[in-house]
Design a protein around this motif. Structure first.
Motif, PDB file in Angstrom:
ATOM      1  N   ALA A   1      -7.116   6.598   2.108  1.00  0.00           N
ATOM      2  CA  ALA A   1      -5.672   6.776   2.265  1.00  0.00           C
ATOM      3  C   ALA A   1      -5.050   7.204   0.933  1.00  0.00           C
ATOM      4  O   ALA A   1      -4.139   8.038   0.895  1.00  0.00           O
ATOM      5  N   GLY A   2      -5.560   6.634  -0.154  1.00  0.00           N
ATOM      6  CA  GLY A   2      -5.057   7.011  -1.474  1.00  0.00           C
ATOM      7  C   GLY A   2      -5.360   8.459  -1.816  1.00  0.00           C
ATOM      8  O   GLY A   2      -4.558   9.130  -2.481  1.00  0.00           O
ATOM      9  N   VAL A   3      -6.500   8.962  -1.365  1.00  0.00           N
ATOM     10  CA  VAL A   3      -6.841  10.359  -1.622  1.00  0.00           C
ATOM     11  C   VAL A   3      -5.896  11.289  -0.856  1.00  0.00           C
ATOM     12  O   VAL A   3      -5.530  12.364  -1.338  1.00  0.00           O
ATOM     13  N   ALA A   4      -5.482  10.887   0.338  1.00  0.00           N
ATOM     14  CA  ALA A   4      -4.500  11.680   1.075  1.00  0.00           C
ATOM     15  C   ALA A   4      -3.183  11.752   0.302  1.00  0.00           C
ATOM     16  O   ALA A   4      -2.559  12.813   0.211  1.00  0.00           O
ATOM     17  N   TRP A   5      -2.766  10.631  -0.273  1.00  0.00           N
ATOM     18  CA  TRP A   5      -1.563  10.631  -1.112  1.00  0.00           C
ATOM     19  C   TRP A   5      -1.760  11.511  -2.343  1.00  0.00           C
ATOM     20  O   TRP A   5      -0.834  12.199  -2.787  1.00  0.00           O
ATOM     21  N   LEU A   6      -2.965  11.471  -2.919  1.00  0.00           N
ATOM     22  CA  LEU A   6      -3.256  12.311  -4.084  1.00  0.00           C
ATOM     23  C   LEU A   6      -3.113  13.786  -3.731  1.00  0.00           C
ATOM     24  O   LEU A   6      -2.553  14.571  -4.509  1.00  0.00           O
ATOM     25  N   ALA A   7      -3.576  14.163  -2.542  1.00  0.00           N
ATOM     26  CA  ALA A   7      -3.424  15.544  -2.088  1.00  0.00           C
ATOM     27  C   ALA A   7      -1.949  15.917  -1.969  1.00  0.00           C
ATOM     28  O   ALA A   7      -1.541  17.031  -2.326  1.00  0.00           O
ATOM     29  N   VAL A   8      -1.144  14.987  -1.480  1.00  0.00           N
ATOM     30  CA  VAL A   8       0.296  15.234  -1.376  1.00  0.00           C
ATOM     31  C   VAL A   8       0.895  15.465  -2.759  1.00  0.00           C
ATOM     32  O   VAL A   8       1.720  16.372  -2.963  1.00  0.00           O
ATOM     33  N   GLY A   9       0.477  14.659  -3.736  1.00  0.00           N
ATOM     34  CA  GLY A   9       0.979  14.844  -5.091  1.00  0.00           C
ATOM     35  C   GLY A   9       0.592  16.183  -5.672  1.00  0.00           C
ATOM     36  O   GLY A   9       1.403  16.850  -6.335  1.00  0.00           O
TER      37      GLY A   9
ATOM     38  N   VAL B   1       1.449  10.524   5.516  1.00  0.00           N
ATOM     39  CA  VAL B   1       0.890   9.482   4.653  1.00  0.00           C
ATOM     40  C   VAL B   1       1.831   8.292   4.542  1.00  0.00           C
ATOM     41  O   VAL B   1       1.388   7.157   4.326  1.00  0.00           O
ATOM     42  N   TYR B   2       3.114   8.530   4.691  1.00  0.00           N
ATOM     43  CA  TYR B   2       4.067   7.421   4.687  1.00  0.00           C
ATOM     44  C   TYR B   2       3.751   6.474   5.851  1.00  0.00           C
ATOM     45  O   TYR B   2       3.657   5.257   5.673  1.00  0.00           O
ATOM     46  N   ARG B   3       3.553   7.063   7.042  1.00  0.00           N
ATOM     47  CA  ARG B   3       3.216   6.234   8.198  1.00  0.00           C
ATOM     48  C   ARG B   3       1.822   5.632   8.053  1.00  0.00           C
ATOM     49  O   ARG B   3       1.582   4.481   8.461  1.00  0.00           O
TER      50      ARG B   3
ATOM     51  N   PHE C   1       0.837  -1.199   0.000  1.00  0.00           N
ATOM     52  CA  PHE C   1       0.000   0.000   0.000  1.00  0.00           C
ATOM     53  C   PHE C   1       0.872   1.249   0.000  1.00  0.00           C
ATOM     54  O   PHE C   1       0.492   2.278  -0.565  1.00  0.00           O
ATOM     55  N   LEU C   2       2.030   1.164   0.634  1.00  0.00           N
ATOM     56  CA  LEU C   2       2.955   2.299   0.613  1.00  0.00           C
ATOM     57  C   LEU C   2       3.361   2.625  -0.809  1.00  0.00           C
ATOM     58  O   LEU C   2       3.335   3.791  -1.231  1.00  0.00           O
ATOM     59  N   MET C   3       3.714   1.615  -1.581  1.00  0.00           N
ATOM     60  CA  MET C   3       4.137   1.856  -2.957  1.00  0.00           C
ATOM     61  C   MET C   3       2.976   2.351  -3.800  1.00  0.00           C
ATOM     62  O   MET C   3       3.145   3.216  -4.670  1.00  0.00           O
ATOM     63  N   GLU C   4       1.772   1.836  -3.558  1.00  0.00           N
ATOM     64  CA  GLU C   4       0.599   2.326  -4.278  1.00  0.00           C
ATOM     65  C   GLU C   4       0.373   3.808  -3.990  1.00  0.00           C
ATOM     66  O   GLU C   4       0.025   4.584  -4.887  1.00  0.00           O
ATOM     67  N   GLY C   5       0.587   4.206  -2.738  1.00  0.00           N
ATOM     68  CA  GLY C   5       0.455   5.616  -2.393  1.00  0.00           C
ATOM     69  C   GLY C   5       1.481   6.475  -3.103  1.00  0.00           C
ATOM     70  O   GLY C   5       1.163   7.565  -3.600  1.00  0.00           O
ATOM     71  N   ILE C   6       2.713   5.998  -3.170  1.00  0.00           N
ATOM     72  CA  ILE C   6       3.763   6.752  -3.859  1.00  0.00           C
ATOM     73  C   ILE C   6       3.457   6.866  -5.351  1.00  0.00           C
ATOM     74  O   ILE C   6       3.681   7.919  -5.964  1.00  0.00           O
TER      75      ILE C   6
END
Length: 454
Positions: free
Chosen positions: A314-322, A369-371, A139-144
């Motif tokens: 969780a993926g949407v949080a990563w999207l916000a980071v991007g 989001v990493y954690r 899931f970490l890699m999917e987020g990245i």
């Protein structure tokens, strides 16, 4: 006192590029013998300082600037070589294939279908679903991966989130083995496109108990009636996950509706100010007949629906980071090149203050989001973990894109500088997958023990 050989060499270096004509004009303005005598008395340290001053003022050497990089704490350095290579592979695809055409498609509000085969070749859809094709990753890699896509375009990241997360995730978590085998391999290869139909024209945050789309059992079939709104990929999806309230037990259930099913129709939504490349649709279900075998066999209440939302939030949080990282990096690069008053604007104190505040928020978001994804990989992710990340990251993204637009002045509202897209898209990210208020109440319930929901 004898002059050192190194001193003579440096003094000669200062004047070696002056020709005789220049020397003649110079002698009319200054006392050259006195200058040479003074230079001759300098020690090596003084001469080195003089050299640096002359090179700086003369502009002989271009200052080497730090690279533009939003990963200030080097979180990418914690990845395995294989994961790092995949991250860079996705980045190269986004920068070479998507970046050159994204503004054109954004203006036209259409989807770059020609990119789907190349996106499929990355083999990144459904990477966390074991046993259904493609590479397997955390899931970490999917987020990245999500961050890397959103760093260039949030619309493409949203498409990826709907396809790989909401649609495939619903089938993977709640579908039968037959349903998984029927749909997941083709969706992983992007040969089949999916959509996720939960939100309605009059029902967004209240979906848990207020869905107006109904499902009525009739033998081995179900009759669906109602409407869905804001459904990404709806206009071209092959299969749509439709959530409806069972009129007999009042529970929310999920159905796999094929695009050519009688009674199903979809109309594209127009005039959006954000995520314009995403093809959102209004779906109408009028006596739409779905077979029992196409009901998600393990979706029997909204608690089951929430399992999908928890995973994808969780993926949407990563999207916000991007989104935030793309805005920051574009703004930083701009301030290094844009000059006012004879200097790059990045050299001014107020601009640096904006950049540092942007980077501080971005770094906090990235570490959060990493954690978050580490917890997800450990099987310890709870609703409140995903919700607080969605709240914090979408809020901070709004602040970052605002500052990015500010340091760019008027150019910040032009598409060619990219930040304008991030400013608009941040508003959509702020609202979908649960508003700030709803996600805050989820966290509030977890930390106080009291539910504040109506």
């Amino acid at each position: 006192m004898a002059v050192k050989l190194s001193t003579i060499r440096q003094a000669f270096h200062l004047l070696k590029n002056i020709d005789f004509e220049q020397l003649g004009r110079l002698s009319e303005k200054i006392d050259l013998p006195k200058v040479m005598a003074t230079v001759g008395k300098m020690n090596d340290q003084q001469l080195s300082g003089l050299m640096r001053m002359l090179q700086s003022s003369g502009g002989e050497r271009k200052k080497e600037l730090p690279p533009v990089n939003g990963d200030f704490y080097d979180l990418s350095g914690m990845l395995s070589p294989e994961d790092r290579a995949l991250q860079l592979k996705v980045r190269e695809f986004m920068e070479s294939e998507v970046q050159p055409i994204v503004n054109e498609h954004w203006v036209k509000s259409d989807f770059p279908f020609q990119l789907l085969p190349k996106l499929a070749a990355l083999d990144i859809c459904g990477s966390t679903y074991e046993g259904y094709g493609g590479i397997q990753s955390s899931f970490l890699m999917e987020g990245i991966i999500t961050m890397e896509i959103a760093r260039v375009d949030c619309s493409m990241a949203t498409f990826f989130g709907v396809q790989s997360g909401l649609a495939m995730g619903s089938i993977y978590l709640l579908g039968s083995e037959e349903q998984k085998k029927e749909w997941l391999p083709g969706m992983q290869r992007l040969e089949k496109i999916g959509a996720f139909g939960l939100t309605e024209p009059e029902v967004g945050s209240g979906a848990a108990g207020g869905l107006t789309t109904t499902a009525k059992r009739d033998g081995d079939t179900w009759i669906l009636n109602g409407q869905k709104k804001w459904i990404g990929n709806a206009t071209f999806a092959d299969v749509l996950v439709i959530w409806a309230r069972d009129v007999d037990d009042n529970e929310v259930k999920g159905f796999l509706v094929k695009k050519d099913t009688p009674g199903f129709s979809v109309e594209k939504m127009h005039d959006k100010m954000a995520l314009r490349i995403v093809q959102n649709g209004v779906i109408t279900l009028k006596d739409c007949v779905v077979e029992e075998k196409d009901r998600l066999q393990h979706a029997n209440s909204f608690k089951d629906t929430a399992k999908v939302l928890r995973m994808t939030r969780a993926g949407v949080a990563w999207l916000a980071v991007g989104c935030a990282r793309g805005a920051y990096e574009n703004a930083l690069a701009y301030t290094q090149k844009r000059k006012q008053f004879g200097r790059p604007i990045g050299s001014f104190q107020l601009i640096q203050n904006h950049l540092v505040e942007m980077l501080s928020n971005l770094t906090a978001m990235q570490t959060m989001v990493y954690r978050l994804s580490e917890l997800q990989d450990e099987g310890r992710l709870e609703d409140e973990h995903a919700s607080i990340a969605k709240v914090f990251c979408s809020l901070r993204t709004r602040d970052i894109v605002s500052r990015a637009r500010e340091v760019m002045g008027g150019n910040g509202i032009l598409l060619e500088y990219n930040v304008a897209r991030f400013v608009a898209d941040a508003e959509a990210i702020y609202s979908y997958e649960g508003t700030k208020e709803i996600n805050s109440l989820i966290v509030g319930r977890a930390i106080t023990g009291f539910s504040a929901f109506v």
